[in-house]
Scaffold this motif. Sequence first.
Motif, PDB file in Angstrom:
ATOM      1  N   ASN A   1       4.143  15.410  25.031  1.00 27.99           N
ATOM      2  CA  ASN A   1       4.215  13.997  25.396  1.00 27.99           C
ATOM      3  C   ASN A   1       5.238  13.694  26.492  1.00 27.99           C
ATOM      4  O   ASN A   1       5.411  12.543  26.847  1.00 27.99           O
ATOM      5  CB  ASN A   1       4.511  13.151  24.157  1.00 27.99           C
ATOM      6  N   LYS A   2       5.914  14.684  27.018  1.00 28.43           N
ATOM      7  CA  LYS A   2       6.820  14.548  28.154  1.00 28.43           C
ATOM      8  C   LYS A   2       7.972  13.577  27.897  1.00 28.43           C
ATOM      9  O   LYS A   2       8.467  12.932  28.800  1.00 28.43           O
ATOM     10  CB  LYS A   2       6.065  14.110  29.421  1.00 28.43           C
ATOM     11  N   ARG A   3       8.417  13.467  26.658  1.00 27.17           N
ATOM     12  CA  ARG A   3       9.563  12.623  26.349  1.00 27.17           C
ATOM     13  C   ARG A   3      10.835  13.307  26.833  1.00 27.17           C
ATOM     14  O   ARG A   3      10.966  14.508  26.756  1.00 27.17           O
ATOM     15  CB  ARG A   3       9.673  12.410  24.835  1.00 27.17           C
ATOM     16  N   SER A   4      11.772  12.514  27.275  1.00 30.80           N
ATOM     17  CA  SER A   4      13.054  13.062  27.693  1.00 30.80           C
ATOM     18  C   SER A   4      14.055  12.919  26.547  1.00 30.80           C
ATOM     19  O   SER A   4      13.868  12.110  25.630  1.00 30.80           O
ATOM     20  CB  SER A   4      13.578  12.321  28.925  1.00 30.80           C
ATOM     21  N   TYR A   5      15.121  13.675  26.639  1.00 30.08           N
ATOM     22  CA  TYR A   5      16.167  13.572  25.627  1.00 30.08           C
ATOM     23  C   TYR A   5      16.797  12.179  25.659  1.00 30.08           C
ATOM     24  O   TYR A   5      17.144  11.628  24.615  1.00 30.08           O
ATOM     25  CB  TYR A   5      17.227  14.654  25.824  1.00 30.08           C
ATOM     26  N   ASP A   6      16.924  11.590  26.842  1.00 25.02           N
ATOM     27  CA  ASP A   6      17.479  10.236  26.940  1.00 25.02           C
ATOM     28  C   ASP A   6      16.627   9.229  26.170  1.00 25.02           C
ATOM     29  O   ASP A   6      17.160   8.322  25.529  1.00 25.02           O
ATOM     30  CB  ASP A   6      17.613   9.813  28.402  1.00 25.02           C
ATOM     31  N   ASP A   7      15.305   9.386  26.216  1.00 26.88           N
ATOM     32  CA  ASP A   7      14.428   8.524  25.425  1.00 26.88           C
ATOM     33  C   ASP A   7      14.607   8.781  23.937  1.00 26.88           C
ATOM     34  O   ASP A   7      14.666   7.859  23.130  1.00 26.88           O
ATOM     35  CB  ASP A   7      12.957   8.756  25.790  1.00 26.88           C
ATOM     36  N   PHE A   8      14.695  10.059  23.583  1.00 31.57           N
ATOM     37  CA  PHE A   8      14.820  10.453  22.181  1.00 31.57           C
ATOM     38  C   PHE A   8      16.126   9.936  21.564  1.00 31.57           C
ATOM     39  O   PHE A   8      16.162   9.528  20.405  1.00 31.57           O
ATOM     40  CB  PHE A   8      14.748  11.978  22.063  1.00 31.57           C
ATOM     41  N   LYS A   9      17.205   9.938  22.347  1.00 32.86           N
ATOM     42  CA  LYS A   9      18.514   9.507  21.852  1.00 32.86           C
ATOM     43  C   LYS A   9      18.493   8.089  21.304  1.00 32.86           C
ATOM     44  O   LYS A   9      19.274   7.759  20.415  1.00 32.86           O
ATOM     45  CB  LYS A   9      19.566   9.593  22.962  1.00 32.86           C
ATOM     46  N   LYS A  10      17.586   7.263  21.779  1.00 33.32           N
ATOM     47  CA  LYS A  10      17.516   5.871  21.332  1.00 33.32           C
ATOM     48  C   LYS A  10      17.151   5.749  19.857  1.00 33.32           C
ATOM     49  O   LYS A  10      17.444   4.743  19.228  1.00 33.32           O
ATOM     50  CB  LYS A  10      16.511   5.098  22.186  1.00 33.32           C
ATOM     51  N   GLN A  11      16.515   6.771  19.293  1.00 30.19           N
ATOM     52  CA  GLN A  11      16.121   6.718  17.887  1.00 30.19           C
ATOM     53  C   GLN A  11      17.109   7.443  16.962  1.00 30.19           C
ATOM     54  O   GLN A  11      16.931   7.439  15.758  1.00 30.19           O
ATOM     55  CB  GLN A  11      14.718   7.283  17.694  1.00 30.19           C
ATOM     56  N   ILE A  12      18.147   8.038  17.525  1.00 26.26           N
ATOM     57  CA  ILE A  12      19.165   8.712  16.724  1.00 26.26           C
ATOM     58  C   ILE A  12      20.199   7.677  16.286  1.00 26.26           C
ATOM     59  O   ILE A  12      20.708   6.923  17.117  1.00 26.26           O
ATOM     60  CB  ILE A  12      19.850   9.832  17.536  1.00 26.26           C
ATOM     61  N   PRO A  13      20.524   7.628  14.991  1.00 29.13           N
ATOM     62  CA  PRO A  13      21.559   6.688  14.548  1.00 29.13           C
ATOM     63  C   PRO A  13      22.855   6.910  15.324  1.00 29.13           C
ATOM     64  O   PRO A  13      23.263   8.059  15.543  1.00 29.13           O
ATOM     65  CB  PRO A  13      21.746   7.029  13.060  1.00 29.13           C
TER      66      PRO A  13
ATOM     67  N   VAL B   1      17.312  29.045  27.588  1.00 24.85           N
ATOM     68  CA  VAL B   1      17.049  28.101  26.509  1.00 24.85           C
ATOM     69  C   VAL B   1      16.225  26.943  27.062  1.00 24.85           C
ATOM     70  O   VAL B   1      16.553  26.358  28.086  1.00 24.85           O
ATOM     71  CB  VAL B   1      18.362  27.577  25.882  1.00 24.85           C
ATOM     72  N   VAL B   2      15.145  26.643  26.364  1.00 22.21           N
ATOM     73  CA  VAL B   2      14.232  25.570  26.757  1.00 22.21           C
ATOM     74  C   VAL B   2      14.234  24.513  25.663  1.00 22.21           C
ATOM     75  O   VAL B   2      14.152  24.833  24.481  1.00 22.21           O
ATOM     76  CB  VAL B   2      12.796  26.125  26.957  1.00 22.21           C
ATOM     77  N   GLU B   3      14.296  23.257  26.063  1.00 22.40           N
ATOM     78  CA  GLU B   3      14.289  22.134  25.130  1.00 22.40           C
ATOM     79  C   GLU B   3      12.905  21.491  25.119  1.00 22.40           C
ATOM     80  O   GLU B   3      12.362  21.171  26.166  1.00 22.40           O
ATOM     81  CB  GLU B   3      15.334  21.121  25.589  1.00 22.40           C
ATOM     82  N   ASP B   4      12.369  21.290  23.916  1.00 20.15           N
ATOM     83  CA  ASP B   4      11.085  20.608  23.760  1.00 20.15           C
ATOM     84  C   ASP B   4      11.327  19.369  22.907  1.00 20.15           C
ATOM     85  O   ASP B   4      11.557  19.463  21.704  1.00 20.15           O
ATOM     86  CB  ASP B   4      10.074  21.548  23.089  1.00 20.15           C
ATOM     87  N   VAL B   5      11.314  18.197  23.540  1.00 22.28           N
ATOM     88  CA  VAL B   5      11.546  16.935  22.844  1.00 22.28           C
ATOM     89  C   VAL B   5      10.230  16.476  22.238  1.00 22.28           C
ATOM     90  O   VAL B   5       9.257  16.238  22.950  1.00 22.28           O
ATOM     91  CB  VAL B   5      12.111  15.864  23.805  1.00 22.28           C
ATOM     92  N   ARG B   6      10.219  16.377  20.930  1.00 28.83           N
ATOM     93  CA  ARG B   6       9.013  15.954  20.206  1.00 28.83           C
ATOM     94  C   ARG B   6       9.222  14.559  19.643  1.00 28.83           C
ATOM     95  O   ARG B   6      10.262  13.943  19.858  1.00 28.83           O
ATOM     96  CB  ARG B   6       8.693  16.975  19.123  1.00 28.83           C
ATOM     97  N   MET B   7       8.249  14.066  18.912  1.00 30.77           N
ATOM     98  CA  MET B   7       8.300  12.688  18.423  1.00 30.77           C
ATOM     99  C   MET B   7       9.539  12.413  17.554  1.00 30.77           C
ATOM    100  O   MET B   7      10.239  11.434  17.781  1.00 30.77           O
ATOM    101  CB  MET B   7       7.032  12.364  17.638  1.00 30.77           C
ATOM    102  N   HIS B   8       9.819  13.262  16.566  1.00 34.09           N
ATOM    103  CA  HIS B   8      10.901  12.988  15.629  1.00 34.09           C
ATOM    104  C   HIS B   8      11.976  14.068  15.596  1.00 34.09           C
ATOM    105  O   HIS B   8      12.836  14.053  14.729  1.00 34.09           O
ATOM    106  CB  HIS B   8      10.338  12.814  14.212  1.00 34.09           C
TER     107      HIS B   8
END
Length: 110
Positions: free
Chosen positions: A9-21, A42-49
């Motif tokens: 889904n091509k999410r970035s870590y910056d987008d993902f951070k918004k859902q982290i408490p 090392v490769v990062e794969d940002v997933r939905m959750h």
Amino acid sequence: MEGMISFGNKRSYDDFKKQIPPQVLPLFDSIREFCFSLGENVVEDVRMHRVVFCKSMTFRWFIDVEPQKDGAVIKIQKNRKEPIEIIQINKSQQISEFGNFIKEAYEQVH
């Protein structure tokens, strides 16, 4: 930044951070930094959750991190023949307490 490749889904870590408490974000960031410090492949794969860290583009994952209300759940895979280890980290703990487990998984996964 190197190592920041997202599949699916091509999410970035910056987008993902918004859902982290907010109280868990420093722990999550330190886990992420530790994983990137293990090597240039090392490769990062940002997933939905969750965020999955893999070794190179062969996509052999060694750590799967999911934020929780008071910490993070980390799944560690050393190879496909051994069972996955699951660790619950509290927001007050340091990644250094678990660094050896993660480093060993990174070194053994292939």
